[in-house]
Design an enzyme around this catalytic site. Structure first.
Site, PDB file in Angstrom:
ATOM      1  CG  ASP A   1      -3.578   4.564  -3.249  1.00 26.23           C
ATOM      2  OD1 ASP A   1      -2.918   4.323  -2.216  1.00 26.23           O
ATOM      3  OD2 ASP A   1      -3.555   5.652  -3.848  1.00 26.23           O
TER       4      ASP A   1
ATOM      5  CG  HIS B   1      -2.225   0.729   0.986  1.00 27.84           C
ATOM      6  ND1 HIS B   1      -2.329   1.837   0.168  1.00 27.84           N
ATOM      7  CD2 HIS B   1      -3.482   0.515   1.464  1.00 27.84           C
ATOM      8  CE1 HIS B   1      -3.569   2.278   0.157  1.00 27.84           C
ATOM      9  NE2 HIS B   1      -4.294   1.494   0.938  1.00 27.84           N
TER      10      HIS B   1
END
Length: 422
Positions: free
Chosen positions: A397, A393
């Site tokens: 995204d 992450h």
């Protein structure tokens, strides 16, 4: 003039290596590119060639020691009076010889064993191993140069069942107070491969912000084509046509569309590297003894048949142990083929320094709702399976992760794969 051979950089992320075995001794003549020692890193066990030609005059590290990249390993054409350890190390050994004798004399008076002087030259690996196993170094006989204690000495001492340092009194008292005795368990030394895997997995979890996303794929069109060609394909190539080459090629196409998934992310150095080549890593199970990631370099240059052959050849190399460093390093994205072990959904750990890893899950016949062109629904039996992506992450995204996965799904379900096999 003396030449010093140093610990080489054996891969982009390798920072240290353990000396497994010297292949030369003091006095041996070596030529450039002759193998001089075996080294174990977190990637591979490999032989190191000599960068120079000359006579070995000193071995500067012991077998079992772990040294950093750039550390001095061996001296060629130095002072012929040099011993198999450096002069500095020899002097250190001499300076502690008298205190060690004094410690022995003290031990004759006291009932509890006295640990050996911490000034004795020990490698970090040996010191850690002795500490973890509560070994009394005073009872260990060193077989290394100058009586130095090596890792093998510690391991032999532990295996022999010899006495270790007595536990502190408070620990003994707590154990006496326990009403339930611990169950007997079998134990053994952790293999080098298992240790590497353990260290790399913990490091990856501590490095990346792991997130898992999955999609379901309808493989029916792939299965129809695979069933049609699998017999002739195996006769022609000598190995089976599985789902993995189809998934790999669809993944390569998706990586071209979403290059951020084919990148590396170094927060400490403030660098986000986008790779021009797609070096596809394929996780290979070594008959339940461990896991290695084989690298298919420039995988985007292969056809479906070429990928299938490269995957088969690389897997065989790794299982036979005939691989080299290039075969297990440099991947930019990794696929873990868990479906071959009948998985449903897996959340694999990212293979550093990649930012994502794809898990292929088992393909089974399942009931699926099919919508016709006129809008009516029907239920059909089709071959379906999950694809799961573990991603970092920090690098991108969830929108990118799902767009990437859906791109793979769309290509698997709708591409004309017959052109790849005709």
């Amino acid at each position: 003039m003396s030449q010093i051979v140093t610990m080489p950089q054996l891969g982009e992320t390798v920072t240290e290596g353990t000396i497994l075995r010297w292949l030369v001794q003091v006095g041996d003549e070596v030529k450039e590119d002759d193998p001089i020692l075996e080294i174990s890193t977190d990637k591979v066990d490999t032989e190191v060639p000599s960068p120079f030609t000359g006579q070995v005059t000193s071995l500067l590290v012991e077998e079992g020691e772990t040294v950093e990249v750039g550390a001095s390993l061996l001296e060629l054409d130095g002072d012929s009076s040099s011993s198999s350890v450096s002069d500095e190390a020899s002097k250190e050994l001499e300076t502690v010889s008298e205190p060690v004798e004094e410690v022995v004399e003290v031990e004759k008076v006291k009932s509890s064993p006295v640990p050996k002087s911490t000034n004795i030259k020990l490698s970090p690996v040996v010191r850690k191993l002795a500490s973890e196993n509560n070994v009394d170094l005073e009872q260990v006989t060193g077989t290394g140069s100058g009586g130095r204690i090596t890792r093998k000495d510690i391991e032999s001492f532990i295996t022999s069942g010899s006495k270790t340092v007595q536990k502190p009194k408070e620990v003994q008292e707590r154990q006496k107070d326990k009403a339930v005795q611990p169950a007997k368990t079998a134990s053994g030394e952790i293999s080098r491969l298992r240790r590497r895997i353990a260290e790399n997995m913990v490091m990856s979890k501590q490095t990346s912000a792991h997130v898992m996303t999955s999609v379901e794929v309808d493989y029916e069109n792939v299965e129809i084509l695979r069933s049609k060609h699998k017999k002739s394909f195996k006769e022609e190539n000598g190995f089976s046509l599985t789902y993995l080459p189809f998934i790999s090629l669809a993944t390569i196409y998706a990586l071209r569309e979403y290059p951020v998934v084919n990148s590396s992310f170094d927060l400490d150095k403030d660098i986000h590297s986008f790779h021009s080549n797609i070096n596809l890593g394929i996780a290979v199970d070594l008959n339940q003894d461990g896991l290695l990631v084989g690298t298919l370099r420039e995988a985007d240059s292969f056809s479906l048949k070429g990928l299938a052959r490269k995957i088969s050849d690389t897997s065989a190399k790794l299982r036979e142990g005939s691989y080299d460093l290039d075969d297990v390093s440099g991947s930019t994205f990794t696929i873990s083929n868990n479906g071959s072990f009948n998985s449903f959904l897996t959340s694999p750990i990212i293979n550093q320094p990649n930012v994502a890893i794809l898990s292929t899950e088992s393909v089974k016949k399942r009931p699926v709702v099919i919508e016709a062109q006129d809008g009516t629904d029907s239920i059909a039996i089709r071959h379906t399976g999950m694809l799961s992506l573990t991603w970092d992450h920090r690098a991108f995204d969830g929108s990118v992760a799902l767009l990437f996965l859906n791109s793979i799904r769309e290509k698997l379900e709708n591409s004309d794969w017959s052109q790849e096999l005709n």
